[in-house]
Design a protein around this motif. Sequence first.
Motif, PDB file in Angstrom:
ATOM      1  N   ILE A  27       0.845  -1.188   0.000  1.00 58.14           N
ATOM      2  CA  ILE A  27       0.000   0.000   0.000  1.00 58.14           C
ATOM      3  C   ILE A  27       0.886   1.245   0.000  1.00 58.14           C
ATOM      4  O   ILE A  27       1.967   1.242   0.587  1.00 58.14           O
ATOM      5  CB  ILE A  27      -0.956   0.002   1.218  1.00 58.14           C
ATOM      6  N   ASN A  28       0.419   2.291  -0.675  1.00 58.53           N
ATOM      7  CA  ASN A  28       1.168   3.548  -0.608  1.00 58.53           C
ATOM      8  C   ASN A  28       0.903   4.216   0.730  1.00 58.53           C
ATOM      9  O   ASN A  28      -0.096   3.936   1.390  1.00 58.53           O
ATOM     10  CB  ASN A  28       0.831   4.463  -1.787  1.00 58.53           C
ATOM     11  N   PHE A  29       1.824   5.084   1.153  1.00 50.23           N
ATOM     12  CA  PHE A  29       1.758   5.650   2.499  1.00 50.23           C
ATOM     13  C   PHE A  29       2.498   6.973   2.542  1.00 50.23           C
ATOM     14  O   PHE A  29       3.184   7.366   1.595  1.00 50.23           O
ATOM     15  CB  PHE A  29       2.391   4.683   3.507  1.00 50.23           C
ATOM     16  N   LEU A  33       0.894   6.748   7.745  1.00 49.05           N
ATOM     17  CA  LEU A  33      -0.484   7.038   7.350  1.00 49.05           C
ATOM     18  C   LEU A  33      -0.843   6.283   6.080  1.00 49.05           C
ATOM     19  O   LEU A  33      -0.082   6.286   5.109  1.00 49.05           O
ATOM     20  CB  LEU A  33      -0.661   8.529   7.098  1.00 49.05           C
ATOM     21  N   LEU A  34      -2.008   5.658   6.110  1.00 46.12           N
ATOM     22  CA  LEU A  34      -2.550   4.956   4.949  1.00 46.12           C
ATOM     23  C   LEU A  34      -3.875   5.598   4.590  1.00 46.12           C
ATOM     24  O   LEU A  34      -4.589   6.076   5.464  1.00 46.12           O
ATOM     25  CB  LEU A  34      -2.789   3.483   5.277  1.00 46.12           C
ATOM     26  N   CYS A  35      -4.224   5.587   3.326  1.00 47.14           N
ATOM     27  CA  CYS A  35      -5.520   6.078   2.865  1.00 47.14           C
ATOM     28  C   CYS A  35      -6.207   4.945   2.117  1.00 47.14           C
ATOM     29  O   CYS A  35      -5.642   4.394   1.170  1.00 47.14           O
ATOM     30  CB  CYS A  35      -5.318   7.289   1.940  1.00 47.14           C
ATOM     31  N   THR A  36      -7.404   4.600   2.558  1.00 44.98           N
ATOM     32  CA  THR A  36      -8.106   3.477   1.953  1.00 44.98           C
ATOM     33  C   THR A  36      -9.608   3.676   2.052  1.00 44.98           C
ATOM     34  O   THR A  36     -10.078   4.685   2.564  1.00 44.98           O
ATOM     35  CB  THR A  36      -7.663   2.147   2.617  1.00 44.98           C
ATOM     36  N   THR A  61      -2.616  10.031  -0.689  1.00 44.18           N
ATOM     37  CA  THR A  61      -3.813   9.768  -1.484  1.00 44.18           C
ATOM     38  C   THR A  61      -3.720   8.334  -1.984  1.00 44.18           C
ATOM     39  O   THR A  61      -2.624   7.848  -2.294  1.00 44.18           O
ATOM     40  CB  THR A  61      -3.938  10.728  -2.684  1.00 44.18           C
ATOM     41  N   SER A  62      -4.830   7.671  -2.034  1.00 43.70           N
ATOM     42  CA  SER A  62      -4.835   6.282  -2.474  1.00 43.70           C
ATOM     43  C   SER A  62      -4.510   6.202  -3.959  1.00 43.70           C
ATOM     44  O   SER A  62      -4.936   7.047  -4.743  1.00 43.70           O
ATOM     45  CB  SER A  62      -6.207   5.654  -2.213  1.00 43.70           C
ATOM     46  N   THR A  93     -13.026   7.886   1.567  1.00 44.38           N
ATOM     47  CA  THR A  93     -11.734   7.472   2.111  1.00 44.38           C
ATOM     48  C   THR A  93     -11.700   7.612   3.628  1.00 44.38           C
ATOM     49  O   THR A  93     -12.444   8.412   4.197  1.00 44.38           O
ATOM     50  CB  THR A  93     -10.572   8.307   1.529  1.00 44.38           C
ATOM     51  N   VAL A  94     -10.848   6.817   4.233  1.00 46.48           N
ATOM     52  CA  VAL A  94     -10.487   6.974   5.634  1.00 46.48           C
ATOM     53  C   VAL A  94      -8.971   6.919   5.701  1.00 46.48           C
ATOM     54  O   VAL A  94      -8.312   6.348   4.832  1.00 46.48           O
ATOM     55  CB  VAL A  94     -11.083   5.888   6.564  1.00 46.48           C
TER      56      VAL A  94
END
Length: 139
Positions: free
Chosen positions: A40-42, A51-54, A109-110, A117-118
């Motif tokens: 996952i990007n972070f 921080l993750l955005c999903t 950003t995802s 998003t959260v």
Amino acid sequence: MSPNDAFRALDRQECLRLLTKVPVGRVVYTRQALPAVLPINFSLDTDASVLLCTSPASDLVHAINGVVVAFEADEFDAATRSGWSVVVTGRATVTDPAEHERLSQTGPTSWMPLRDTVFVRIESELVTGRELRGALSTQ
């Protein structure tokens, strides 16, 4: 170079600095009582949290919210047999609405197209890393 010279432990500050150099890492967590790993990007927040955005409906959010997870990122060069790896271990939590507003401007950003998003914060309770410096071939 002796085999032990090829590895070097990284301190916390160096680990955090290296994390800012790569866009993708992997969340290590438990899914249905089995180990799971998800790329996952972070980004890093100002307090050094990952921080993750999903999506709020994602299986990832349901599996990691409120539990301790690991997050790993690395960079390696196969030609020189060198690189580094950093692991952040800490509790993952979905951010609150006020923080969501701030992170919408400054957070990751995802890479996936998402309607809602959260942000998930992984506290950097334990940060470890190591560097591999061009080990010579033994073959």
